[in-house]
Scaffold this motif. Structure first.
Motif, PDB file in Angstrom:
ATOM      1  N   LEU A 221       8.509   4.333   8.908  1.00  0.00           N
ATOM      2  CA  LEU A 221       9.794   4.253   9.603  1.00  0.00           C
ATOM      3  C   LEU A 221       9.838   3.090  10.589  1.00  0.00           C
ATOM      4  O   LEU A 221      10.894   2.474  10.783  1.00  0.00           O
ATOM      5  N   ALA A 222       8.703   2.758  11.198  1.00  0.00           N
ATOM      6  CA  ALA A 222       8.674   1.589  12.086  1.00  0.00           C
ATOM      7  C   ALA A 222       8.978   0.316  11.303  1.00  0.00           C
ATOM      8  O   ALA A 222       9.733  -0.553  11.761  1.00  0.00           O
ATOM      9  N   LEU A 223       8.398   0.208  10.119  1.00  0.00           N
ATOM     10  CA  LEU A 223       8.649  -0.973   9.297  1.00  0.00           C
ATOM     11  C   LEU A 223      10.101  -1.038   8.829  1.00  0.00           C
ATOM     12  O   LEU A 223      10.706  -2.120   8.794  1.00  0.00           O
ATOM     13  N   LYS A 224      10.660   0.111   8.477  1.00  0.00           N
ATOM     14  CA  LYS A 224      12.033   0.140   7.968  1.00  0.00           C
ATOM     15  C   LYS A 224      13.073   0.034   9.092  1.00  0.00           C
ATOM     16  O   LYS A 224      14.041  -0.706   8.972  1.00  0.00           O
ATOM     17  N   ASP A 225      12.870   0.782  10.168  1.00  0.00           N
ATOM     18  CA  ASP A 225      13.904   0.884  11.208  1.00  0.00           C
ATOM     19  C   ASP A 225      13.775  -0.181  12.291  1.00  0.00           C
ATOM     20  O   ASP A 225      14.785  -0.673  12.796  1.00  0.00           O
TER      21      ASP A 225
ATOM     22  N   MET B  56       8.150  -5.790   1.289  1.00  0.00           N
ATOM     23  CA  MET B  56       7.486  -6.325   2.469  1.00  0.00           C
ATOM     24  C   MET B  56       6.777  -5.218   3.249  1.00  0.00           C
ATOM     25  O   MET B  56       5.676  -5.431   3.786  1.00  0.00           O
ATOM     26  N   ALA B  57       7.371  -4.034   3.299  1.00  0.00           N
ATOM     27  CA  ALA B  57       6.730  -2.913   3.987  1.00  0.00           C
ATOM     28  C   ALA B  57       5.385  -2.587   3.346  1.00  0.00           C
ATOM     29  O   ALA B  57       4.375  -2.384   4.041  1.00  0.00           O
ATOM     30  N   ASP B  58       5.359  -2.577   2.018  1.00  0.00           N
ATOM     31  CA  ASP B  58       4.110  -2.300   1.303  1.00  0.00           C
ATOM     32  C   ASP B  58       3.077  -3.400   1.570  1.00  0.00           C
ATOM     33  O   ASP B  58       1.885  -3.123   1.747  1.00  0.00           O
TER      34      ASP B  58
ATOM     35  N   PHE C 143      11.516  13.894   5.355  1.00  0.00           N
ATOM     36  CA  PHE C 143      10.488  13.500   6.312  1.00  0.00           C
ATOM     37  C   PHE C 143      11.093  13.154   7.661  1.00  0.00           C
ATOM     38  O   PHE C 143      10.509  13.457   8.711  1.00  0.00           O
ATOM     39  N   ARG C 144      12.245  12.528   7.669  1.00  0.00           N
ATOM     40  CA  ARG C 144      12.907  12.228   8.941  1.00  0.00           C
ATOM     41  C   ARG C 144      13.269  13.528   9.670  1.00  0.00           C
ATOM     42  O   ARG C 144      13.081  13.635  10.894  1.00  0.00           O
TER      43      ARG C 144
END
Length: 199
Positions: free
Chosen positions: A167-171, A179-181, A103-104
């Motif tokens: 990706l915003a939540l991860k990066d 937490m992202a979920d 996906f990236r």
């Protein structure tokens, strides 16, 4: 912006046909190019290049597309609208998480294509699969809403789902998966609280 459902569906069918054709070419062990996929799908070269300007993007998306379930499979037998919508959001994050590198790379190619077009948005560059997913999830309330309100709700949910928000939540936010979920579900709930028609 108005969602032209008929036009969107036609574009989706054309894109799907090109992606399926690319996979058939792959399975035969032949080189996968935009021209080869167009020929296999019976679609004109000019039309194919509006969807995929480079073979690399076509190959990446064809591999990812094979993993995507239909809206009906994602929503399943859920009747509650909130649960139907949350199933879509959870599925989109799980799909991204399971093929994150692909996906990236796909997102990078899509951004490259946008830059090559002078930064102009192109409806063909991205498949927009989450739109029909949310349209299906929200089907039980569709007739209770004005068309513009329904479309605004679909767009609002789509904006906080999928690879970009993941990706915003991860990066950017640097949170873990749990937490992202949690944040993603909270965002979806807030949109539904604000935009769903009252019972």
């Amino acid at each position: 912006m108005r969602l032209d459902i008929g036009r969107t569906n036609q574009k989706s069918r054309t894109r799907k046909a090109l992606l399926a054709a690319a996979r058939r070419v792959m399975e035969r062990g032949e080189p996968v190019t935009v021209l080869a996929a167009a020929h296999e799908a019976g679609i004109s070269k000019a039309t194919a290049y509006r969807y995929f300007s480079a073979s690399e993007a076509l190959i990446l998306e064809a591999a990812l597309d094979a993993k995507v379930l239909s809206p009906e499979e994602i929503v399943g037998d859920a009747q509650d609208v909130r649960e139907r919508v949350l199933r879509v959001q959870r599925y989109l994050f799980a799909l991204t998480r399971g093929s994150e590198t692909q996906f990236r790379l796909f997102l990078a190619r899509a951004l490259d294509a946008s830059v090559a077009k002078g930064g102009q948005a192109s409806r063909e560059i991205r498949g927009g699969r989450r739109l029909p997913m949310y349209e299906h999830a929200l089907a039980p309330v569709r007739l209770q809403m004005k068309r513009k309100d329904f479309e605004f709700l679909v767009l609002s949910l789509s904006a906080v789902s999928g690879v970009e928000s993941y990706l915003a939540l991860k990066d950017v936010c640097r949170v873990d998966d749990k937490m992202a979920d949690r944040i993603a579900a909270s965002n979806i709930e807030a949109i539904l609280d604000n935009l769903l028609p009252q019972a």
